[in-house]
Structure formats: C-alpha cells, structure tokens
Enzyme design. Structure first.
Site, short mmCIF file in Angstrom:
data_model
loop_
_atom_site.label_atom_id
_atom_site.label_comp_id
_atom_site.label_asym_id
_atom_site.label_seq_id
_atom_site.Cartn_x
_atom_site.Cartn_y
_atom_site.Cartn_z
N LYS A 83 0.84 -1.20 0.00
CA LYS A 83 0.00 0.00 0.00
C LYS A 83 0.88 1.25 0.00
O LYS A 83 1.79 1.37 0.84
CB LYS A 83 -0.85 0.04 1.27
CG LYS A 83 -2.26 -0.48 1.12
CD LYS A 83 -2.95 -0.26 2.46
CE LYS A 83 -4.41 -0.52 2.39
NZ LYS A 83 -5.05 -0.32 3.70
C1 E4P Z 1 -8.70 0.12 3.65
O1 E4P Z 1 -7.73 -0.41 3.16
C2 E4P Z 1 -8.66 0.84 4.93
O2 E4P Z 1 -7.85 0.12 5.83
C3 E4P Z 1 -10.01 0.96 5.59
O3 E4P Z 1 -11.06 0.53 4.80
C4 E4P Z 1 -10.22 2.25 6.31
O4 E4P Z 1 -11.48 2.23 6.92
P1 E4P Z 1 -11.93 3.22 8.09
O5 E4P Z 1 -12.34 4.51 7.48
O6 E4P Z 1 -13.08 2.51 8.74
O7 E4P Z 1 -10.75 3.37 9.01
#
Ligand code: E4P
Length: 220
Positions: A83
């Site tokens: 990522k």
């Molecule tokens: C995706 O890769 C993220 O980790 C995640 O969906 C973030 O979600 P949140 O807004 O609930 O923290």
C-alpha cells in the site's frame, strides 16, 4: 466482487476464513497498532493465514524510503500487496514498485481524479474510502460509481476496492456499482450473514423437528 476483511486481528481472520468467502485482507497502520504486536511477525502470520491478497502499508512519507520499504514488504510473501498513499511521493514510489513487478494498492483515495492517477501508474488496486467521504458530508457511493464508470470507459485494469465500508448496504451498493473488491471490518462481515428471518426460521424448524421426535417416541 471479492470480499476482503479490513483487520490485523488473527482471530477475526480465522473466523471469516472458515466461512469460505474470504478473498483477502487489508491492513493499515491503525489496524496493526491495535494488535500491539511486532508488525513484521504479525504480517507474516496474516500472509500465511490466507491464500488471497494481503495489503501491507508503507509508513515512510518520502518517495525513496517508501520505495525501499515497499520492496521489503513485497518480499514478505507471494500474496503481499504494497500500500502506498495517494501523495506525489506515493505515486513516485508506487510507479517504481510497479516497474519492479510489485503489486501496489493506492490508498487514501477520496476522488475520481485521484483514482485516475492511481490507474495511470499501473496500480493493481485503488482504494476509495467511502465511509470517510460520507463523514465529511459528501457522497462516497457516488464517488465509487464515478470511479467504476471512468475505469470502464478508459479500459483501466486497476481493481477498484471499495474501502471504509460501515454497513451491509455499503457492500451491496458497491457490488451494484461494479467494484472489484469490497473490504470491511469484522462487524460488517458478521452483519452480512445475519437476518432475523433466518433466526426465526431456524428456531421453528428445530421446534417442529423436536415435536416430531417426541411424537415418534410416544407412538412407539
Ligand atoms: C482500507 O484499506 C482501509 O484500511 C479501511 O477501509 C479504512 O477504513 P476506516 O475509514 O473505517 O478506518
């Protein structure tokens, strides 16, 4: 649409994995920090636990260290996806990682314009954060629909991963929009399987079955 679990918790991963519907995992620094464990050891366990893609997030803000961290994360397992954030440094590091044949997930995406940039560097996954868009009184699902439409028109190969999902209808509407992947926290995954009529129906079947057993015993 592939279903991913958004967690770094091994118990949650094992529970959903046994349902046979889990195609991958997304983690982020916040989720990893919640486990209060050595990140490297934890990532290795997660990579070994599931067959599908596991997104591991870089934490270096500048392009060169981010690229080097990405190379390290990518070699942790054949199912590792690196990522990188939607920043100029993330794009630079991401493009260099793609050139090395590494699959990247461009994260913290909040607009169709950003999603176009992710596709242009050859990202394997783009992650629009629907719930967080809704949190600032905008329409996350509308942004997702636009991204899916743009990718379709332009013929981009990048997989659209609907992220930051907060409830089952986010999942259903992401599927209708044409998302390739939906990632969600454990509590949302559990809500997908639950329906009050399933519980009521199961209880009635069990009662009727027991009544039959009693009748058969009584008649013998
Ligand atoms: C995706 O890769 C993220 O980790 C995640 O969906 C973030 O979600 P949140 O807004 O609930 O923290």
């Amino acid at each position: 649409m592939r279903l991913f679990l958004d967690t770094a918790n091994l118990e949650e991963i094992r529970e959903i994995n046994r349902w046979g519907v889990l195609s991958g995992i997304t983690t982020n620094p916040t989720l990893v920090s919640k486990e209060n464990d050595d990140p490297e050891a934890l990532w290795k366990e997660i990579l070994a636990e599931v067959e599908g893609d596991v997104s591991l997030e870089t934490t270096e803000p500048e392009a060169d260290p981010m690229y080097k961290q990405g190379l390290h994360l990518a070699q942790m397992g054949p199912n590792a996806v690196v990522k990188v954030p939607m920043t100029p440094d993330g794009l630079e590091a991401g493009k260099r990682l793609v050139a090395e044949g590494i699959r990247i997930n461009v994260t913290l995406v909040f607009s169709p314009a950003q999603a176009i940039l992710a596709a242009e560097i050859g990202a394997y996954i783009v992650s629009p954060f629907l719930g967080r868009i809704d949190d600032v009184a905008s329409d996350g699902m509308y942004a997702l629909r636009q991204i899916c439409e743009i990718y379709d028109i332009q013929g981009y190969d990048t997989n659209v991963l609907a992220a930051s999902l907060r409830h089952p209808m986010h999942v259903v509407e992401s599927a209708i929009a044409g998302a390739d992947i939906a990632t969600m926290p454990y509590d949302v995954f559990v809500k997908l399987v639950k329906h009050p009529l399933t519980d009521v129906g199961l209880q009635k079947f069990a009662q009727d079955w027991q009544a039959l057993q009693r009748n058969l015993k009584g008649g013998a």
